[in-house]
Design an enzyme around this catalytic site. Structure first.
Site, PDB file in Angstrom:
ATOM      1  N   HIS A  36       0.838  -1.205   0.000  1.00 48.54           N
ATOM      2  CA  HIS A  36       0.000   0.000   0.000  1.00 48.54           C
ATOM      3  C   HIS A  36       0.872   1.254   0.000  1.00 48.54           C
ATOM      4  O   HIS A  36       0.628   2.194  -0.767  1.00 48.54           O
ATOM      5  CB  HIS A  36      -0.908  -0.009   1.226  1.00 48.54           C
ATOM      6  CG  HIS A  36      -1.696   1.249   1.412  1.00 48.54           C
ATOM      7  ND1 HIS A  36      -2.937   1.445   0.835  1.00 48.54           N
ATOM      8  CD2 HIS A  36      -1.426   2.382   2.100  1.00 48.54           C
ATOM      9  CE1 HIS A  36      -3.390   2.648   1.165  1.00 48.54           C
ATOM     10  NE2 HIS A  36      -2.491   3.231   1.941  1.00 48.54           N
ATOM     11  N   GLU A  37       1.887   1.281   0.869  1.00 44.31           N
ATOM     12  CA  GLU A  37       2.764   2.451   0.928  1.00 44.31           C
ATOM     13  C   GLU A  37       3.577   2.601  -0.347  1.00 44.31           C
ATOM     14  O   GLU A  37       3.857   3.716  -0.789  1.00 44.31           O
ATOM     15  CB  GLU A  37       3.678   2.357   2.149  1.00 44.31           C
ATOM     16  CG  GLU A  37       2.956   2.324   3.487  1.00 44.31           C
ATOM     17  CD  GLU A  37       1.985   3.479   3.678  1.00 44.31           C
ATOM     18  OE1 GLU A  37       2.218   4.560   3.110  1.00 44.31           O
ATOM     19  OE2 GLU A  37       0.980   3.290   4.396  1.00 44.31           O
ATOM     20  N   HIS A  91       1.645   4.554  -2.699  1.00 35.61           N
ATOM     21  CA  HIS A  91       1.771   6.008  -2.527  1.00 35.61           C
ATOM     22  C   HIS A  91       3.024   6.540  -3.215  1.00 35.61           C
ATOM     23  O   HIS A  91       3.002   7.623  -3.819  1.00 35.61           O
ATOM     24  CB  HIS A  91       1.822   6.361  -1.043  1.00 35.61           C
ATOM     25  CG  HIS A  91       0.496   6.286  -0.352  1.00 35.61           C
ATOM     26  ND1 HIS A  91      -0.640   6.878  -0.863  1.00 35.61           N
ATOM     27  CD2 HIS A  91       0.128   5.711   0.822  1.00 35.61           C
ATOM     28  CE1 HIS A  91      -1.657   6.660  -0.038  1.00 35.61           C
ATOM     29  NE2 HIS A  91      -1.221   5.951   0.980  1.00 35.61           N
ATOM     30  N   HIS A 128       3.229   9.326  -6.202  1.00 31.39           N
ATOM     31  CA  HIS A 128       4.097  10.506  -6.169  1.00 31.39           C
ATOM     32  C   HIS A 128       4.945  10.591  -7.434  1.00 31.39           C
ATOM     33  O   HIS A 128       5.075  11.662  -8.042  1.00 31.39           O
ATOM     34  CB  HIS A 128       4.996  10.436  -4.931  1.00 31.39           C
ATOM     35  CG  HIS A 128       5.881  11.625  -4.759  1.00 31.39           C
ATOM     36  ND1 HIS A 128       7.177  11.538  -4.307  1.00 31.39           N
ATOM     37  CD2 HIS A 128       5.653  12.954  -4.970  1.00 31.39           C
ATOM     38  CE1 HIS A 128       7.709  12.749  -4.258  1.00 31.39           C
ATOM     39  NE2 HIS A 128       6.801  13.612  -4.646  1.00 31.39           N
TER      40      HIS A 128
END
Length: 227
Positions: free
Chosen positions: A99-100, A103, A107
């Site tokens: 999940h991270e 991110h 970005h």
């Protein structure tokens, strides 16, 4: 805070309070369940994040450790993906790491909702800290100016929670798609990952609901005061 002055606002906030309590229970119980279930391939969460980032063509992201349980996050300023259990091969740790990584990919690809959230962070932080104190001061001293400033500032905080929802949902979709296509997890393990990420998403929904209902309470109190 507001219900101390206007107890009836507690009924407005009650659904969000119940949802928030349930969300916290759900995320902790689900994480506790799957943190003890290792992947068959025994790949660590940090390694999984590296694989996902590499396959997405994202470079320069550091994998770091945070000592806060469930404090996993991606820091776009440092381009650092901080994991609470980077060496764990568990379904829970791998799901959160994926999940991270989602991110970090957002970005790198200039995902618009993430850029918008980053833009309003300073205003949202400022608003969340000062909005309610200014609002209460306005009520105590019968200052319509302070009441309105409090409402405006809190609206920025509400906007932040709403913009956060598509950012988090999209990161989870990216994580599930990456894990599924890479073959890192089995079908059963992917089901566990989905449960972990769904539980985590519920906390963001609860936060948005709470913020929105708090704003509604402030508007109702302001209208009542003017009446």
């Amino acid at each position: 805070m507001l219900w101390l002055f206007y107890p009836e606002t507690l009924f407005v906030l009650l659904p969000a309070l119940i949802l928030a309590i349930y969300a916290q229970y759900r995320v902790r119980s689900t994480y506790a369940k799957y943190i003890n279930v290792p992947l068959q391939r025994r790949i660590s969460a940090g390694q999984v994040a590296e694989v996902i980032l590499r396959e997405a063509g994202v470079s320069g992201v550091k994998i770091e450790t945070t000592n806060r349980t469930l404090g996993d996050h991606y820091d776009p300023r440092a381009k650092a993906l901080r994991l609470s259990a980077p060496n764990s091969p568990s379904v829970a740790a791998v799901g959160v790491a994926a999940h991270e990584a989602g991110h970090a990919i957002q970005h790198a690809q200039d995902y618009a909702p993430l850029a918008l959230r980053s833009t309003i962070v300073p205003v949202a932080n400022f608003g969340s800290q000062l909005a309610l104190p200014l609002f209460v001061i306005g009520l105590l001293f019968q200052s319509e100016l302070f009441v309105n400033i409090g409402i405006i500032l809190f609206s920025a905080a509400v906007l932040f929670t709403l913009v956060t929802l598509p950012v988090e949902f999209n990161a989870s979709r990216r994580a599930i798609a990456a894990l599924s296509s890479s073959g890192i997890v089995t079908r059963e393990e992917l089901g566990g990952v989905k449960q972990v990420l769904t539980a985590a998403a519920l906390t963001y929904v609860a936060a948005a609901a709470m913020a929105a209902l708090q704003l509604l309470s402030m508007l109702l109190i302001s209208r009542r005061r003017q009446g």
